[in-house]
Design a protein around this motif. Structure first.
Motif, PDB file in Angstrom:
ATOM      1  N   GLU A  94       0.974  -1.099   0.130  1.00  0.00           N
ATOM      2  CA  GLU A  94       0.030  -0.201  -0.118  1.00  0.00           C
ATOM      3  C   GLU A  94       0.861   1.166   0.129  1.00  0.00           C
ATOM      4  OE1 GLU A  94      -3.233  -0.141  -0.492  1.00  0.00           O
ATOM      5  OE2 GLU A  94      -3.131  -2.006  -0.513  1.00  0.00           O
ATOM      6  N   GLU A 117      -4.953   5.568 -10.818  1.00  0.00           N
ATOM      7  CA  GLU A 117      -5.408   5.425  -9.574  1.00  0.00           C
ATOM      8  C   GLU A 117      -4.369   4.722  -8.850  1.00  0.00           C
ATOM      9  OE1 GLU A 117      -7.515   5.059  -6.399  1.00  0.00           O
ATOM     10  OE2 GLU A 117      -8.830   5.538  -8.010  1.00  0.00           O
ATOM     11  N   GLU A 140      -5.138   4.568  -4.784  1.00  0.00           N
ATOM     12  CA  GLU A 140      -5.561   3.903  -3.831  1.00  0.00           C
ATOM     13  C   GLU A 140      -6.249   2.616  -3.918  1.00  0.00           C
ATOM     14  OE1 GLU A 140      -7.682   6.478  -1.081  1.00  0.00           O
ATOM     15  OE2 GLU A 140      -6.961   8.237  -2.256  1.00  0.00           O
ATOM     16  N   VAL A 141      -6.773   2.284  -5.031  1.00  0.00           N
ATOM     17  CA  VAL A 141      -7.609   1.151  -5.000  1.00  0.00           C
ATOM     18  C   VAL A 141      -6.700   0.092  -6.068  1.00  0.00           C
ATOM     19  CG1 VAL A 141      -9.727   1.758  -4.490  1.00  0.00           C
ATOM     20  CG2 VAL A 141      -9.045   1.912  -6.852  1.00  0.00           C
TER      21      VAL A 141
END
Length: 124
Positions: A95, A114, A116-117
């Motif tokens: 992460e 993207e 974060e996901v």
């Protein structure tokens, strides 16, 4: 991936000469990311908990380099950016901490990737 070239890209006309790889995707170089066209690699399969050997080799030719690797899962829906390109998640093995994400976002054009996901791949 497991000694198979799935993408080979560079700034100049020599990209792909060493490996012989060329994208066969109809949308190759159709969309932009940053200040360059997006090269679309070949599809490959990964299975959960099955390790693969993966090498990512980067080269620059004496100037400033910028590289981004994003991943698309077949059959997944992704929102589109202003050019109609899918907004794909970055390839990551952990992460991204909020402070690092803020630094990355500062240099990105909003809505291109993207952060974060998306999947997080394991490193063995």
């Amino acid at each position: 991936i497991n000694k198979q070239v799935v993408i080979d890209e560079g700034w100049n006309e020599w990209a792909g000469e060493v490996t012989g790889w060329r994208s066969s995707d109809k949308d190759d170089l159709k969309y932009g990311m940053g200040h360059s066209g997006v090269t679309i690699g070949d599809w490959f399969e990964l299975e959960a908990e099955v390790p693969v050997v993966m090498e990512v080799l980067l080269e620059e030719d004496g100037g400033t380099g910028a590289f981004m690797l994003v991943i698309e899962q077949e059959g997944e829906y992704y929102p589109e950016n202003r050019e109609g390109a899918p907004v794909l998640p970055v390839f990551k093995t952990a992460e991204i901490p909020a402070s690092v994400r803020a630094e990355i976002e500062y240099t990105l054009i909003r809505g291109e990737v993207e952060l974060e996901v998306g999947p997080t791949f394991n490193v063995y």
